[in-house]
Design a protein around this motif. Structure first.
Motif, short mmCIF file in Angstrom:
data_model
loop_
_atom_site.label_atom_id
_atom_site.label_comp_id
_atom_site.label_asym_id
_atom_site.label_seq_id
_atom_site.Cartn_x
_atom_site.Cartn_y
_atom_site.Cartn_z
N LEU A 34 29.44 27.46 52.26
CA LEU A 34 30.55 28.13 51.59
C LEU A 34 31.32 27.16 50.71
O LEU A 34 31.73 27.51 49.59
N GLU A 35 31.51 25.97 51.20
CA GLU A 35 32.22 24.96 50.41
C GLU A 35 31.38 24.49 49.23
O GLU A 35 31.91 24.16 48.17
N LYS A 36 30.08 24.48 49.42
CA LYS A 36 29.19 24.05 48.34
C LYS A 36 29.25 25.01 47.16
O LYS A 36 29.18 24.60 46.01
N GLY A 37 29.39 26.30 47.46
CA GLY A 37 29.50 27.31 46.41
C GLY A 37 28.19 28.01 46.15
O GLY A 37 27.12 27.40 46.21
N ILE A 38 28.26 29.29 45.85
CA ILE A 38 27.07 30.13 45.69
C ILE A 38 26.16 29.63 44.58
O ILE A 38 24.93 29.73 44.66
N LEU A 63 34.08 37.31 51.10
CA LEU A 63 34.98 38.46 51.05
C LEU A 63 36.06 38.34 52.12
O LEU A 63 37.24 38.59 51.87
N ARG A 64 35.65 37.94 53.32
CA ARG A 64 36.59 37.79 54.43
C ARG A 64 37.65 36.75 54.12
O ARG A 64 38.81 36.87 54.52
N ARG A 65 37.25 35.72 53.37
CA ARG A 65 38.17 34.63 53.03
C ARG A 65 38.96 34.90 51.75
O ARG A 65 39.73 34.05 51.31
N GLY A 66 38.72 36.06 51.15
CA GLY A 66 39.46 36.41 49.94
C GLY A 66 38.94 35.74 48.68
O GLY A 66 39.61 35.77 47.65
N ARG A 67 37.75 35.17 48.75
CA ARG A 67 37.16 34.52 47.57
C ARG A 67 36.28 35.56 46.86
O ARG A 67 35.06 35.55 46.93
N LEU A 68 36.97 36.47 46.18
CA LEU A 68 36.31 37.67 45.66
C LEU A 68 35.30 37.35 44.56
O LEU A 68 34.25 38.00 44.48
N SER A 74 27.53 36.80 45.08
CA SER A 74 26.60 36.92 46.20
C SER A 74 26.02 38.32 46.29
O SER A 74 24.81 38.51 46.44
N PHE A 75 26.89 39.32 46.19
CA PHE A 75 26.43 40.70 46.33
C PHE A 75 25.63 41.17 45.12
O PHE A 75 24.75 42.03 45.25
N VAL A 76 25.92 40.60 43.95
CA VAL A 76 25.10 40.91 42.77
C VAL A 76 23.68 40.42 42.99
O VAL A 76 22.70 41.14 42.75
N GLY A 88 35.53 46.01 44.05
CA GLY A 88 36.18 46.65 42.92
C GLY A 88 37.45 47.37 43.34
O GLY A 88 38.49 47.29 42.66
N GLN A 89 37.40 48.04 44.47
CA GLN A 89 38.58 48.73 44.99
C GLN A 89 39.68 47.73 45.36
O GLN A 89 40.86 48.00 45.14
N ASP A 90 39.27 46.59 45.93
CA ASP A 90 40.25 45.55 46.26
C ASP A 90 40.93 45.02 45.01
O ASP A 90 42.15 44.85 44.97
N TYR A 91 40.13 44.76 43.98
CA TYR A 91 40.70 44.30 42.71
C TYR A 91 41.65 45.34 42.13
O TYR A 91 42.73 45.01 41.63
N GLU A 92 41.23 46.60 42.19
CA GLU A 92 42.07 47.66 41.64
C GLU A 92 43.39 47.76 42.41
O GLU A 92 44.45 47.96 41.82
N ARG A 93 43.31 47.56 43.72
CA ARG A 93 44.49 47.66 44.58
C ARG A 93 45.53 46.59 44.25
O ARG A 93 46.73 46.83 44.32
N ILE A 94 45.05 45.39 43.86
CA ILE A 94 45.98 44.30 43.57
C ILE A 94 46.29 44.20 42.07
O ILE A 94 46.91 43.24 41.62
N GLY A 95 45.83 45.18 41.31
CA GLY A 95 46.20 45.24 39.90
C GLY A 95 45.33 44.43 38.96
O GLY A 95 45.66 44.30 37.78
N GLN A 96 44.21 43.89 39.45
CA GLN A 96 43.30 43.15 38.58
C GLN A 96 42.24 44.12 38.04
O GLN A 96 41.08 44.13 38.46
N VAL A 97 42.69 44.94 37.09
CA VAL A 97 41.88 46.06 36.62
C VAL A 97 40.61 45.59 35.91
O VAL A 97 39.54 46.19 36.07
N GLU A 98 40.72 44.53 35.14
CA GLU A 98 39.55 44.05 34.40
C GLU A 98 38.42 43.65 35.35
O GLU A 98 37.25 43.96 35.12
N ASN A 99 38.79 42.98 36.45
CA ASN A 99 37.79 42.60 37.44
C ASN A 99 37.24 43.83 38.17
O ASN A 99 36.05 43.88 38.52
N ALA A 100 38.11 44.80 38.40
CA ALA A 100 37.66 46.04 39.05
C ALA A 100 36.62 46.75 38.18
O ALA A 100 35.59 47.22 38.69
N ILE A 101 36.88 46.79 36.88
CA ILE A 101 35.94 47.43 35.96
C ILE A 101 34.58 46.73 36.02
O ILE A 101 33.53 47.37 36.07
#
Length: 239
Positions: A34-38, A63-68, A74-76, A88-101
């Protein structure tokens, strides 16, 4: 026949046990990975099924750590559209619409893109509404968005919409409004996209009268008005 079936079952069990063993070993290395990065993790030694499972494990932990952002990657790679929708729903919920899209696009969530686009249009978030409807290739909603931008004087967004739609008539109408509002650069852009030489010449004449030679030159160049270009060059070269 019975023996062949039993052998196949045994082979499948062995593969499952091997995969579970690999997953168990992988999970023990999870904090380090995780620290190494995907982007820096090499999973090429695993078969496709195992690789997908590992990517889902990584994505779930990110996702659990909030590193969206890393969870999305990873999921892609895992082809996990359901999880991409959740992010996407999480991004939309916090107002980061561009990322949600972006997540909804990756998840091919047409319905959510449509709903989000309509919400953005109501809220006056035209840039995001345009992204949603452009992604969906929804010309009807793009036209409605363009008309609303026109009504509210959001010239830049209206130009983007009508350019996408290839609507020369609306671009010409928009250019006239921009010219009346003294938004000369936007007027030039609209008339040029509409390929309306008459309007470009009209804009050039207005700018010439006001001593705005730079825009006048652009307008006459776009309309291929050689006579006026020559006139400016011969009479206002020092300007």
């Amino acid at each position: 026949m019975h023996e062949e079936t039993m052998n196949q079952v045994l082979n499948n069990v062995q593969k499952i046990n091997q995969t579970n063993s690999e997953l168990s070993q992988f999970k023990s290395l999870l904090p380090t990975l995780l620290e190494k990065g995907i982007d820096q993790i090499d999973l090429s030694m695993f078969d496709d099924i195992t690789k997908t499972q590992l990517l889902n494990v990584l994505g779930g932990e990110y996702l659990r750590r909030g590193r969206l952002h890393e969870a999305v990657k990873s999921f892609v790679l895992a082809g996990n559209q359901q999880k991409l929708t959740v992010i996407g729903q999480d991004y939309e919920r916090i107002g980061q619409v561009e990322n949600a899209i972006e997540c909804y696009e990756l998840a091919q969530e047409s319905n959510r893109l449509n709903l989000l686009g309509r919400k953005c249009l109501i809220d006056g978030r035209f840039r995001d509404a345009i992204k949603c409807f452009t992604s969906l290739n929804d010309h009807e909603m793009l036209a409605k968005t363009g008309d609303e931008c026109l009504r509210r004087g959001k010239w830049e967004y209206a130009i983007e919409v009508y350019k996408t739609l290839g609507d020369s008539e609306k671009l010409t109408q928009l250019g006239d409004l921009c010219l009346g509002d003294r938004k000369l650069a936007e007027a030039f852009q609209a008339f040029e996209l509409a390929n309306n030489t008459n309007k470009l010449n009209e804009l050039g004449n207005v700018c010439l009268k006001e001593g705005l030679f730079s825009i006048a030159l652009k307008a006459y160049t776009a309309s291929d008005n050689k006579a006026m270009l020559k006139f400016i060059q011969e009479n206002f070269r020092k300007k």
